[in-house]
Enzyme design. Sequence first.
Site, short mmCIF file in Angstrom:
data_model
loop_
_atom_site.label_atom_id
_atom_site.label_comp_id
_atom_site.label_asym_id
_atom_site.label_seq_id
_atom_site.Cartn_x
_atom_site.Cartn_y
_atom_site.Cartn_z
N LYS A 1 84.43 4.49 95.71
CA LYS A 1 84.54 5.61 96.64
C LYS A 1 83.18 6.13 97.11
O LYS A 1 82.98 7.33 97.28
CB LYS A 1 85.36 6.77 96.02
N THR B 1 82.17 1.73 100.13
CA THR B 1 82.34 0.29 99.96
C THR B 1 82.87 -0.38 101.23
O THR B 1 82.34 -1.40 101.68
CB THR B 1 83.29 -0.01 98.79
N TRP C 1 82.83 0.61 104.34
CA TRP C 1 81.85 0.69 105.42
C TRP C 1 80.74 -0.34 105.22
O TRP C 1 80.35 -1.04 106.17
CB TRP C 1 81.27 2.10 105.47
N HIS D 1 82.15 -3.63 91.71
CA HIS D 1 81.81 -2.29 91.23
C HIS D 1 81.11 -2.35 89.86
O HIS D 1 80.86 -1.30 89.27
CB HIS D 1 83.08 -1.45 91.07
N ARG E 1 76.42 7.29 96.42
CA ARG E 1 76.75 8.46 97.22
C ARG E 1 76.58 9.72 96.38
O ARG E 1 76.63 9.67 95.15
CB ARG E 1 78.21 8.34 97.68
N SER F 1 86.33 12.20 96.81
CA SER F 1 86.96 11.03 97.41
C SER F 1 87.79 10.28 96.37
O SER F 1 88.91 9.82 96.65
CB SER F 1 85.91 10.10 98.01
N TYR G 1 74.45 6.57 100.77
CA TYR G 1 75.47 6.82 101.79
C TYR G 1 74.97 7.84 102.81
O TYR G 1 75.16 7.68 104.02
CB TYR G 1 76.74 7.34 101.10
N LYS H 1 88.25 10.34 105.36
CA LYS H 1 87.41 11.16 106.24
C LYS H 1 86.03 10.54 106.47
O LYS H 1 85.52 10.55 107.58
CB LYS H 1 87.25 12.57 105.66
N GLY H 2 85.41 10.06 105.41
CA GLY H 2 84.07 9.50 105.53
C GLY H 2 83.02 10.53 105.86
O GLY H 2 82.01 10.21 106.48
#
Length: 326
Positions: free
Chosen positions: A75, A78, A80, A132, A154, A162, A223, A292-293
């Site tokens: 989360k 990944t 993107w 991961h 992130r 997330s 991120y 949402k990002g």
Amino acid sequence: MDCHQDNSSQGEVLPQPNEFQKLLQSLPIRKSLLNTNLYLYDGSWIGESCLESLIDFQQNFQAQDTDIILVTTPKSGTTWLKALVFTITQRFQYKISDENHPLVTTNPHGLVPFFESYRSIAAGMPRLFATHISYTMLPESIKTSKCKIIYLCRNPRDTFVSMWYFGHQIMSKLDPSSQFPSPEECLEQFCEGVIHYGPFWEQILQYWKLSNEMPEKVLFLKYEELKGDIIAQCKKMADFMNCSFSSEEENDGVIKDIAKFCSFEHLSNLEVNNQTEERSVPRLDNGMFFRKGEIGDWKNLITTSMAEKLDQFVEQKLQGSGLKLN
């Protein structure tokens, strides 16, 4: 993440079920937020199906010097990252103006397979894979080859939020009558490190240290920096992967076009990423990977005091490393 299991023979044979069960019985065990079993293996908490696939991968995978490995904490962007790296490396084979571009017809997870199910596909050259898992758990062939590793992390606040929404969504689909733990309960377990592939801070520190020691091998990305200047970050990734953008490409706006093509807005609106029948990861609808990002979405779920507690915890864990995640 649920892991695809493929018991087809390839290279060394998987441990017999009784051997694997013996291994499980020897490992510390805890319940995940989804009420499934997590096992502490080589310093990381792994689900049972993932663990069996992981052991197979460790034994059998042979890296090639041209491989590119994408590593993330769950989360943290990944989907993107997979889209960006695929589009950058395959830009001469697939024009983004083509309506049949693979990303238009296939979810990013279907194009860049997780190592935990690495037998599925590896589209194009260079081969692209994702995982991961921590660096210590990677096969020796990855560590000793010239393959590249791109690591993305992130801000823990947004990562946690997330993850909470993602877990809540999975639980609602698998068992609608169940009650998913509250954000307060989940945050305790998040900080304890008992989450899939956790503890998250140990993994982050491993790749951060390696990126400083071996910058030609490991590229460390954040991120927030991708969101802040996607053009510069795309150029950095391309340079690192030995497929730099030419001056002509820059002048023609190729990087901007790739950034727009791989944006959350574009990918999340594609039909393939809104289907509930087609799944690039077993049991998870493609649309579940797009929420949402955004940066700062933590404010919509956790309190300021919870966020500050998490900040203090992370600062303590990263102390002396020179890495800041806030």
